[in-house]
Scaffold this active site. Structure first.
Site, PDB file in Angstrom:
ATOM      1  N   CYS A 358       0.809  -1.227   0.000  1.00  0.00           N
ATOM      2  CA  CYS A 358       0.000   0.000   0.000  1.00  0.00           C
ATOM      3  C   CYS A 358       0.838   1.272   0.000  1.00  0.00           C
ATOM      4  O   CYS A 358       0.353   2.331  -0.380  1.00  0.00           O
ATOM      5  CB  CYS A 358      -0.899   0.049   1.228  1.00  0.00           C
ATOM      6  SG  CYS A 358      -1.802  -1.449   1.573  1.00  0.00           S
TER       7      CYS A 358
HETATM    8  O1  KQY Z   1      -4.207  -0.178   2.672  1.00  0.00           O
HETATM    9  C1  KQY Z   1      -4.205   0.788   1.999  1.00  0.00           C
HETATM   10  N1  KQY Z   1      -4.100   0.696   0.713  1.00  0.00           N
HETATM   11  C2  KQY Z   1      -4.346   2.139   2.542  1.00  0.00           C
HETATM   12  C3  KQY Z   1      -4.861   2.192   3.889  1.00  0.00           C
HETATM   13  C4  KQY Z   1      -5.141   3.604   4.271  1.00  0.00           C
HETATM   14  C5  KQY Z   1      -5.325   3.782   5.676  1.00  0.00           C
HETATM   15  C6  KQY Z   1      -5.489   5.203   6.036  1.00  0.00           C
HETATM   16  N2  KQY Z   1      -5.506   5.347   7.429  1.00  0.00           N
END
Ligand code: KQY
Length: 366
Positions: A358
């Site tokens: 992520c």
């Molecule tokens: O897992 C993701 N792709 C992003 C998570 C975002 C979390 C924001 N607090």
């Protein structure tokens, strides 16, 4: 020079390559918001720096940093990580960065989706998100890459995976969620993916990882490792709320073929023992109205599927759970015999709501 293009990748002969195809580099964003990252984001910065340095051993890394943190980030990062100044609302390059597409001549372009912080005013994770929504174009401009820009279609990079060979995989839980594109049918969403990822077939898993605050992004439950080959986050514990979600994904994948008619080879990777937020961790996060709170005892959506495939290496999140950490490494060694498996202790990243995949975005070599 870089410019906006008014057609679609499909029309121009572009496709999103698999992550396992060669990269020109990797993009990341430096974490700093204190209502998501504990203790002034210092522990998260250390973890992000470890990820950046591990990837930089295999391909160039660019870290985008705010004006406020620019000098501090340069102190922590080694000179082999390129540091550039860029505004953002948080640090999830997978979701706010461009999705890069390539053509058969080696040209690379970007796709700039609309971003609404994983749900906008319905169930978004923070407000506002306007700086995040500008990151994709800024990255393309910095790299001199032309880009496609969707006017209103909401999508995060973590909610799609492709095999680079005609197939995309997504979850219904996320892409059909009322907080994304509620005015579009499943068929219309699928057509948009076909046009902008250059795929012919979309595989729809019902769900992702239990309590994943992204509305269950696909990148936390499966990862394409090669055309026809996937790893799947799994649990043997039938009483774990993750069990029916992983079982439904397995059943679905076993009954499907990809765009080329291949049966799918699925490697299960058991999820780690529960990762729960401690009191100290919860107290280190600023409580702000409009941002998802970090509450003591809350289970985090920890999964080994959220790794990053770099040139010659796989950067894998581990959680201090010896048995499952080791099993994940062993499985990935079998799946990626030609890549080094690099484990990084990722508790500080999962505490912010995501993991290594992520916070990274590959730029293909083309
Ligand atoms: O897992 C993701 N792709 C992003 C998570 C975002 C979390 C924001 N607090």
């Amino acid at each position: 020079m870089s410019k906006k293009i008014d057609s679609t990748p499909r029309a121009d002969g572009y496709r999103m390559p698999g992550e396992f195809e060669p990269h020109a580099g990797c993009w990341m964003i430096w974490p700093e918001r204190t209502d998501n990252w504990r203790n002034g984001a210092k522990p998260a910065q250390k973890a992000f720096a470890e990820v950046a340095e591990a990837i930089a051993e295999h391909e160039p890394v660019t870290m985008c940093v705010s004006e406020r943190q620019y000098m501090a980030a340069k102190e922590v990062l080694s000179p082999r990580v390129r540091v550039v100044e860029m505004s953002s609302d948080d640090s999830w390059m997978r979701d706010v960065g461009p999705t890069f597409v390539v053509n058969g001549k080696g040209d690379v372009r970007g796709v700039d989706w609309r971003f609404n912080a994983w749900g906008g005013l319905v169930d978004g994770l923070y407000f506002p998100w306007d700086k995040d929504d500008k990151v994709a174009v800024k990255v393309c401009e910095m790299e001199g890459k032309d880009y496609y820009s969707l006017e209103s279609f909401i999508l995060e990079g973590g909610s799609i995976h492709t095999d680079g060979d005609g197939t995309a995989i997504v979850t219904e839980a996320c892409l059909l969620h009322e907080s994304r594109n509620p005015d579009l049918t499943k068929h219309e969403i699928e057509n948009t993916l076909r046009d902008y990822l250059g795929v012919e077939k979309v595989l729809w898993l019902p769900n992702g990882i239990y309590l994943d605050e992204t509305n269950e992004h696909v990148d936390n439950i499966v990862h394409y490792c090669a055309p026809g080959v996937l790893v799947l986050a799994w649990t043997d514990d039938e009483n774990d709320p993750q069990y029916p979600l992983s079982k439904a994904a397995l059943d679905y994948l076993e009954g499907e073929t990809d765009a080329r008619g291949r049966k799918l080879e699925i490697h299960k990777i058991h999820i780690p023992d529960e990762v729960l937020i401690t009191k100290e961790e919860s107290q280190g996060v600023d409580s702000v109205d409009g941002t998802l709170p970090r509450v003591e005892g809350d289970r985090q959506a920890a999964s080994y599927a959220n790794f990053y495939i770099a040139n010659g290496a796989v950067i894998l999140p581990v959680f201090g759970d010896d048995v499952h950490d080791r099993a994940a490494v062993e499985t990935l060694r079998k799946v990626f015999p030609d890549r080094k498996i690099v484990s990084i202790y990722a508790r500080e990243i999962i505490l912010g709501g995501g993991n290594i995949h992520c916070i990274t975005q590959q730029q293909p070599l083309g």
